[in-house]
Design a protein around this motif. Sequence first.
Motif, PDB file in Angstrom:
ATOM      1  N   ASP A 173      -7.887   0.514  -6.835  1.00 26.53           N
ATOM      2  CA  ASP A 173      -6.669  -0.306  -6.764  1.00 26.53           C
ATOM      3  C   ASP A 173      -6.410  -0.755  -5.330  1.00 26.53           C
ATOM      4  O   ASP A 173      -6.052  -1.915  -5.092  1.00 26.53           O
ATOM      5  CB  ASP A 173      -5.453   0.478  -7.284  1.00 26.53           C
ATOM      6  CG  ASP A 173      -5.541   0.795  -8.770  1.00 26.53           C
ATOM      7  OD1 ASP A 173      -6.263   0.066  -9.487  1.00 26.53           O
ATOM      8  OD2 ASP A 173      -4.914   1.773  -9.204  1.00 26.53           O
ATOM      9  N   LEU A 174      -6.599   0.156  -4.382  1.00 26.94           N
ATOM     10  CA  LEU A 174      -6.421  -0.180  -2.976  1.00 26.94           C
ATOM     11  C   LEU A 174      -7.451  -1.223  -2.543  1.00 26.94           C
ATOM     12  O   LEU A 174      -7.113  -2.218  -1.896  1.00 26.94           O
ATOM     13  CB  LEU A 174      -6.536   1.076  -2.105  1.00 26.94           C
ATOM     14  CG  LEU A 174      -6.492   0.866  -0.600  1.00 26.94           C
ATOM     15  CD1 LEU A 174      -5.185   0.209  -0.169  1.00 26.94           C
ATOM     16  CD2 LEU A 174      -6.678   2.196   0.113  1.00 26.94           C
TER      17      LEU A 174
ATOM     18  N   TYR B   9      -2.988   9.755   0.533  1.00 27.97           N
ATOM     19  CA  TYR B   9      -4.028   8.957  -0.115  1.00 27.97           C
ATOM     20  C   TYR B   9      -4.576   9.706  -1.316  1.00 27.97           C
ATOM     21  O   TYR B   9      -4.852  10.902  -1.239  1.00 27.97           O
ATOM     22  CB  TYR B   9      -5.148   8.676   0.893  1.00 27.97           C
ATOM     23  CG  TYR B   9      -6.310   7.925   0.313  1.00 27.97           C
ATOM     24  CD1 TYR B   9      -6.211   6.576   0.018  1.00 27.97           C
ATOM     25  CD2 TYR B   9      -7.511   8.566   0.061  1.00 27.97           C
ATOM     26  CE1 TYR B   9      -7.280   5.887  -0.520  1.00 27.97           C
ATOM     27  CE2 TYR B   9      -8.590   7.884  -0.469  1.00 27.97           C
ATOM     28  CZ  TYR B   9      -8.464   6.548  -0.762  1.00 27.97           C
ATOM     29  OH  TYR B   9      -9.529   5.865  -1.286  1.00 27.97           O
TER      30      TYR B   9
ATOM     31  N   LYS C  26      -6.977   6.265  -6.717  1.00 33.98           N
ATOM     32  CA  LYS C  26      -6.414   4.925  -6.569  1.00 33.98           C
ATOM     33  C   LYS C  26      -7.244   4.050  -5.623  1.00 33.98           C
ATOM     34  O   LYS C  26      -6.812   2.966  -5.240  1.00 33.98           O
ATOM     35  CB  LYS C  26      -4.973   5.008  -6.058  1.00 33.98           C
ATOM     36  CG  LYS C  26      -4.012   5.618  -7.057  1.00 33.98           C
ATOM     37  CD  LYS C  26      -2.594   5.542  -6.543  1.00 33.98           C
ATOM     38  CE  LYS C  26      -1.619   6.091  -7.552  1.00 33.98           C
ATOM     39  NZ  LYS C  26      -0.236   6.005  -7.069  1.00 33.98           N
ATOM     40  N   ARG C  27      -8.433   4.521  -5.263  1.00 35.04           N
ATOM     41  CA  ARG C  27      -9.279   3.788  -4.311  1.00 35.04           C
ATOM     42  C   ARG C  27      -9.578   2.372  -4.797  1.00 35.04           C
ATOM     43  O   ARG C  27      -9.505   1.421  -4.042  1.00 35.04           O
ATOM     44  CB  ARG C  27     -10.581   4.541  -4.067  1.00 35.04           C
ATOM     45  CG  ARG C  27     -11.447   3.872  -3.002  1.00 35.04           C
ATOM     46  CD  ARG C  27     -12.775   4.589  -2.812  1.00 35.04           C
ATOM     47  NE  ARG C  27     -13.440   4.145  -1.609  1.00 35.04           N
ATOM     48  CZ  ARG C  27     -14.060   2.984  -1.479  1.00 35.04           C
ATOM     49  NH1 ARG C  27     -14.078   2.125  -2.482  1.00 35.04           N
ATOM     50  NH2 ARG C  27     -14.654   2.650  -0.343  1.00 35.04           N
TER      51      ARG C  27
ATOM     52  N   MET D 216       2.059   1.994  -3.295  1.00 33.29           N
ATOM     53  CA  MET D 216       0.972   2.502  -4.135  1.00 33.29           C
ATOM     54  C   MET D 216       0.818   4.015  -3.960  1.00 33.29           C
ATOM     55  O   MET D 216       0.379   4.714  -4.870  1.00 33.29           O
ATOM     56  CB  MET D 216      -0.335   1.796  -3.727  1.00 33.29           C
ATOM     57  CG  MET D 216      -1.513   2.069  -4.612  1.00 33.29           C
ATOM     58  SD  MET D 216      -3.005   1.221  -4.031  1.00 33.29           S
ATOM     59  CE  MET D 216      -2.603  -0.469  -4.385  1.00 33.29           C
TER      60      MET D 216
ATOM     61  N   VAL E  24      -4.289   3.172   7.014  1.00 37.70           N
ATOM     62  CA  VAL E  24      -4.414   3.966   5.787  1.00 37.70           C
ATOM     63  C   VAL E  24      -5.213   5.236   6.073  1.00 37.70           C
ATOM     64  O   VAL E  24      -4.834   6.333   5.661  1.00 37.70           O
ATOM     65  CB  VAL E  24      -5.071   3.139   4.657  1.00 37.70           C
ATOM     66  CG1 VAL E  24      -5.437   4.024   3.466  1.00 37.70           C
ATOM     67  CG2 VAL E  24      -4.158   2.003   4.216  1.00 37.70           C
TER      68      VAL E  24
ATOM     69  N   ILE F 270       0.837  -1.208   0.000  1.00 33.86           N
ATOM     70  CA  ILE F 270       0.000   0.000   0.000  1.00 33.86           C
ATOM     71  C   ILE F 270       0.867   1.251   0.000  1.00 33.86           C
ATOM     72  O   ILE F 270       0.601   2.207  -0.740  1.00 33.86           O
ATOM     73  CB  ILE F 270      -0.965  -0.008   1.202  1.00 33.86           C
ATOM     74  CG1 ILE F 270      -2.018  -1.102   1.012  1.00 33.86           C
ATOM     75  CG2 ILE F 270      -1.624   1.364   1.394  1.00 33.86           C
ATOM     76  CD1 ILE F 270      -2.868  -1.385   2.233  1.00 33.86           C
TER      77      ILE F 270
END
Length: 181
Positions: free
Chosen positions: A36-37, A29, A33-34, A23, A83, A20
């Motif tokens: 993908d996470l 944050y 990319k939500r 990423m 996160v 993460i």
Amino acid sequence: MNAIVNQREILDRRKLLSKINRMFPLKTYQPAKREDLLSLVKKSFDNGFFEIEKRFGFNKNGLDVLKSNSFLVDQVIRVLFEVATTLAYPRGNPSTAEKISLVAVGGYGREELAPYSDIDIMFLHPYKKTPYIEQIVEFLLYFLWDLGLKVGHSTRSIDDCIRLSKNDLIIETSLLDSRWL
């Protein structure tokens, strides 16, 4: 109950957090990319669930399944909480009002989480719910729901817990079966 053997084969939290962090190299944050996470966390969760199923097929121990499911969900929640608090809504020095704890309650709190069962969590804050706490709660809940988990949740202050447990046996019992995440 016995300890879980080779926990990291179910879910290696440090390894997942490392992926993460790669990423999000800017340590911030990015909502773009939500998906993908979510995909990365979902894959880790599914792999952990498969590992638990495989172990059950081998040893047929239902108590191990309950404890292992609890462990798997613990790790996912801890990753998402990290996160939320370090990448999405970081606070270098949170005020007392901005501090929040996650508490597993009920069967999940007893580490007796059956497959496909709902996950009961409490977001515990010192005294007054702040906008920051609401952001963290919303971030976590939406991710957990998007992972396909059924979540029973409450957001309470310490005083709320004391007051409500005096008048409601279900709340009192769930607090007795609680544990910090």
